[in-house]
Design a protein around this motif. Structure first.
Motif, PDB file in Angstrom:
ATOM      1  N   ALA A  34       0.839  -1.203   0.000  1.00  0.00           N
ATOM      2  CA  ALA A  34       0.000   0.000   0.000  1.00  0.00           C
ATOM      3  C   ALA A  34       0.870   1.248   0.000  1.00  0.00           C
ATOM      4  N   GLN A  35       1.931   1.249   0.790  1.00  0.00           N
ATOM      5  CA  GLN A  35       2.859   2.380   0.810  1.00  0.00           C
ATOM      6  C   GLN A  35       3.522   2.562  -0.543  1.00  0.00           C
ATOM      7  N   LEU A  36       3.905   1.461  -1.172  1.00  0.00           N
ATOM      8  CA  LEU A  36       4.511   1.515  -2.500  1.00  0.00           C
ATOM      9  C   LEU A  36       3.534   2.096  -3.511  1.00  0.00           C
ATOM     10  N   ALA A  37       2.268   1.684  -3.426  1.00  0.00           N
ATOM     11  CA  ALA A  37       1.246   2.212  -4.331  1.00  0.00           C
ATOM     12  C   ALA A  37       1.090   3.721  -4.148  1.00  0.00           C
ATOM     13  N   VAL A  38       1.066   4.174  -2.915  1.00  0.00           N
ATOM     14  CA  VAL A  38       0.947   5.609  -2.638  1.00  0.00           C
ATOM     15  C   VAL A  38       2.173   6.351  -3.159  1.00  0.00           C
ATOM     16  N   GLU A  39       3.364   5.825  -2.876  1.00  0.00           N
ATOM     17  CA  GLU A  39       4.601   6.464  -3.353  1.00  0.00           C
ATOM     18  C   GLU A  39       4.630   6.586  -4.872  1.00  0.00           C
ATOM     19  N   ARG A  40       4.093   5.584  -5.560  1.00  0.00           N
ATOM     20  CA  ARG A  40       4.110   5.567  -7.019  1.00  0.00           C
ATOM     21  C   ARG A  40       2.932   6.328  -7.624  1.00  0.00           C
ATOM     22  N   GLY A  41       2.061   6.868  -6.800  1.00  0.00           N
ATOM     23  CA  GLY A  41       0.915   7.619  -7.285  1.00  0.00           C
ATOM     24  C   GLY A  41      -0.194   6.753  -7.851  1.00  0.00           C
ATOM     25  N   CYS A  42      -0.229   5.506  -7.449  1.00  0.00           N
ATOM     26  CA  CYS A  42      -1.246   4.578  -7.946  1.00  0.00           C
ATOM     27  C   CYS A  42      -2.612   4.891  -7.341  1.00  0.00           C
ATOM     28  N   GLY A  43      -3.663   4.535  -8.081  1.00  0.00           N
ATOM     29  CA  GLY A  43      -5.017   4.805  -7.641  1.00  0.00           C
ATOM     30  C   GLY A  43      -5.649   3.704  -6.819  1.00  0.00           C
ATOM     31  N   ARG A  44      -5.029   2.499  -6.841  1.00  0.00           N
ATOM     32  CA  ARG A  44      -5.620   1.402  -6.077  1.00  0.00           C
ATOM     33  C   ARG A  44      -4.648   0.239  -5.955  1.00  0.00           C
ATOM     34  N   LEU A  45      -4.934  -0.607  -4.998  1.00  0.00           N
ATOM     35  CA  LEU A  45      -4.254  -1.880  -4.781  1.00  0.00           C
ATOM     36  C   LEU A  45      -5.344  -2.928  -4.770  1.00  0.00           C
ATOM     37  N   GLU A  46      -5.214  -3.930  -5.615  1.00  0.00           N
ATOM     38  CA  GLU A  46      -6.267  -4.949  -5.667  1.00  0.00           C
ATOM     39  C   GLU A  46      -5.676  -6.330  -5.865  1.00  0.00           C
ATOM     40  N   TRP A  47      -6.505  -7.349  -5.592  1.00  0.00           N
ATOM     41  CA  TRP A  47      -6.085  -8.741  -5.689  1.00  0.00           C
ATOM     42  C   TRP A  47      -7.322  -9.603  -5.720  1.00  0.00           C
ATOM     43  N   SER A  48      -7.113 -10.893  -5.955  1.00  0.00           N
ATOM     44  CA  SER A  48      -8.187 -11.882  -5.930  1.00  0.00           C
ATOM     45  C   SER A  48      -7.916 -12.861  -4.796  1.00  0.00           C
ATOM     46  N   CYS A  49      -8.978 -13.507  -4.349  1.00  0.00           N
ATOM     47  CA  CYS A  49      -8.852 -14.500  -3.284  1.00  0.00           C
ATOM     48  C   CYS A  49      -9.838 -15.631  -3.585  1.00  0.00           C
ATOM     49  N   LEU A  50      -9.398 -16.852  -3.376  1.00  0.00           N
ATOM     50  CA  LEU A  50     -10.280 -17.997  -3.580  1.00  0.00           C
ATOM     51  C   LEU A  50     -11.469 -17.917  -2.626  1.00  0.00           C
ATOM     52  N   ASP A  51     -12.657 -18.248  -3.129  1.00  0.00           N
ATOM     53  CA  ASP A  51     -13.879 -18.140  -2.336  1.00  0.00           C
ATOM     54  C   ASP A  51     -13.859 -18.979  -1.058  1.00  0.00           C
ATOM     55  N   TRP A  52     -13.165 -20.106  -1.062  1.00  0.00           N
ATOM     56  CA  TRP A  52     -13.144 -20.988   0.110  1.00  0.00           C
ATOM     57  C   TRP A  52     -12.145 -20.538   1.173  1.00  0.00           C
ATOM     58  N   ASN A  53     -11.275 -19.600   0.838  1.00  0.00           N
ATOM     59  CA  ASN A  53     -10.170 -19.232   1.720  1.00  0.00           C
ATOM     60  C   ASN A  53     -10.609 -18.214   2.779  1.00  0.00           C
ATOM     61  N   GLN A  54     -11.451 -18.667   3.692  1.00  0.00           N
ATOM     62  CA  GLN A  54     -12.024 -17.770   4.697  1.00  0.00           C
ATOM     63  C   GLN A  54     -10.987 -17.099   5.596  1.00  0.00           C
ATOM     64  N   PRO A  55      -9.914 -17.798   5.995  1.00  0.00           N
ATOM     65  CA  PRO A  55      -8.915 -17.091   6.815  1.00  0.00           C
ATOM     66  C   PRO A  55      -8.330 -15.871   6.092  1.00  0.00           C
ATOM     67  N   SER A  56      -8.044 -16.015   4.805  1.00  0.00           N
ATOM     68  CA  SER A  56      -7.507 -14.876   4.050  1.00  0.00           C
ATOM     69  C   SER A  56      -8.569 -13.811   3.837  1.00  0.00           C
ATOM     70  N   ILE A  57      -9.784 -14.225   3.560  1.00  0.00           N
ATOM     71  CA  ILE A  57     -10.877 -13.260   3.380  1.00  0.00           C
ATOM     72  C   ILE A  57     -11.054 -12.440   4.657  1.00  0.00           C
ATOM     73  N   ASP A  58     -11.081 -13.117   5.801  1.00  0.00           N
ATOM     74  CA  ASP A  58     -11.225 -12.410   7.075  1.00  0.00           C
ATOM     75  C   ASP A  58     -10.067 -11.436   7.290  1.00  0.00           C
ATOM     76  N   PHE A  59      -8.856 -11.882   6.955  1.00  0.00           N
ATOM     77  CA  PHE A  59      -7.676 -11.023   7.084  1.00  0.00           C
ATOM     78  C   PHE A  59      -7.822  -9.783   6.206  1.00  0.00           C
ATOM     79  N   TYR A  60      -8.190  -9.958   4.943  1.00  0.00           N
ATOM     80  CA  TYR A  60      -8.313  -8.818   4.028  1.00  0.00           C
ATOM     81  C   TYR A  60      -9.401  -7.848   4.493  1.00  0.00           C
ATOM     82  N   LEU A  61     -10.520  -8.381   4.939  1.00  0.00           N
ATOM     83  CA  LEU A  61     -11.601  -7.520   5.430  1.00  0.00           C
ATOM     84  C   LEU A  61     -11.152  -6.748   6.673  1.00  0.00           C
ATOM     85  N   SER A  62     -10.359  -7.397   7.526  1.00  0.00           N
ATOM     86  CA  SER A  62      -9.870  -6.713   8.731  1.00  0.00           C
ATOM     87  C   SER A  62      -8.924  -5.565   8.385  1.00  0.00           C
ATOM     88  N   MET A  63      -8.334  -5.620   7.202  1.00  0.00           N
ATOM     89  CA  MET A  63      -7.428  -4.558   6.747  1.00  0.00           C
ATOM     90  C   MET A  63      -8.193  -3.423   6.060  1.00  0.00           C
TER      91      MET A  63
END
Length: 160
Positions: free
Chosen positions: A106-135
């Motif tokens: 996220a810091q790198l994106a801001v430094e580079r003037g980017c408009g967003r940071l995005e990614w995909s996550c497998l639907d079954w991967n609830q631990p990662s989904i919970d982590f991303y939502l917590s962020m």
């Protein structure tokens, strides 16, 4: 959180990057789909420079990585960062390294003037989904990913 430092990967890190990719594939139950080799990674990451890798290190040893590349938003009129892979060694999880890697991107994106940071996550991967939502990430429920690979991609690529 234990202390973590970041560095951009160099060609001599190719075997380590492949190790992390294979570790992620095991976690995602997709190890049979990894066809990447050190030679391919060297070509595409370091010779053609089509993606970048950040390596996280703690106590002098690599604990995780993030592989990313720039995409572009026509609506924002600027580039973004697409996070392809985020992986922390299983023995190093729960120490805040995943959050630190994502924060670093996220810091790198801001430094580079980017408009967003995005990614995909497998639907079954609830631990990662919970982590991303917590962020503070938002799920893009109204978007579906489509993909062409292998024979179908080659077929379409030959069409006139």
């Amino acid at each position: 959180m234990a202390q973590i430092t970041f560095r951009m990967a160099q060609p001599e890190d190719t075997a380590l990057i492949l190790h992390f990719i294979r570790g992620l594939a095991v976690y995602e139950k997709m190890e049979d789909q990894v066809v990447a080799t050190e030679e391919l990674l060297t070509e595409w990451l370091f010779e053609k420079q089509k993606a970048e890798v950040v390596i996280g290190e703690a106590a002098g040893k690599p604990v995780g990585f993030a592989l990313f590349f720039h995409n572009f938003s026509t609506f924002l009129g600027r580039a973004g960062i697409y996070l392809e892979d985020l992986f922390v060694e299983p023995s190093e999880r729960g120490k805040g390294y995943g959050k630190a890697l994502l924060t670093h991107l996220a810091q790198l994106a801001v430094e580079r003037g980017c408009g967003r940071l995005e990614w995909s996550c497998l639907d079954w991967n609830q631990p990662s989904i919970d982590f991303y939502l917590s962020m503070g990430a938002q799920r893009m429920d109204d978007w579906t990913t489509y993909r062409l690979t292998g024979d179908r991609l080659a077929e379409l690529g030959r069409a006139e």
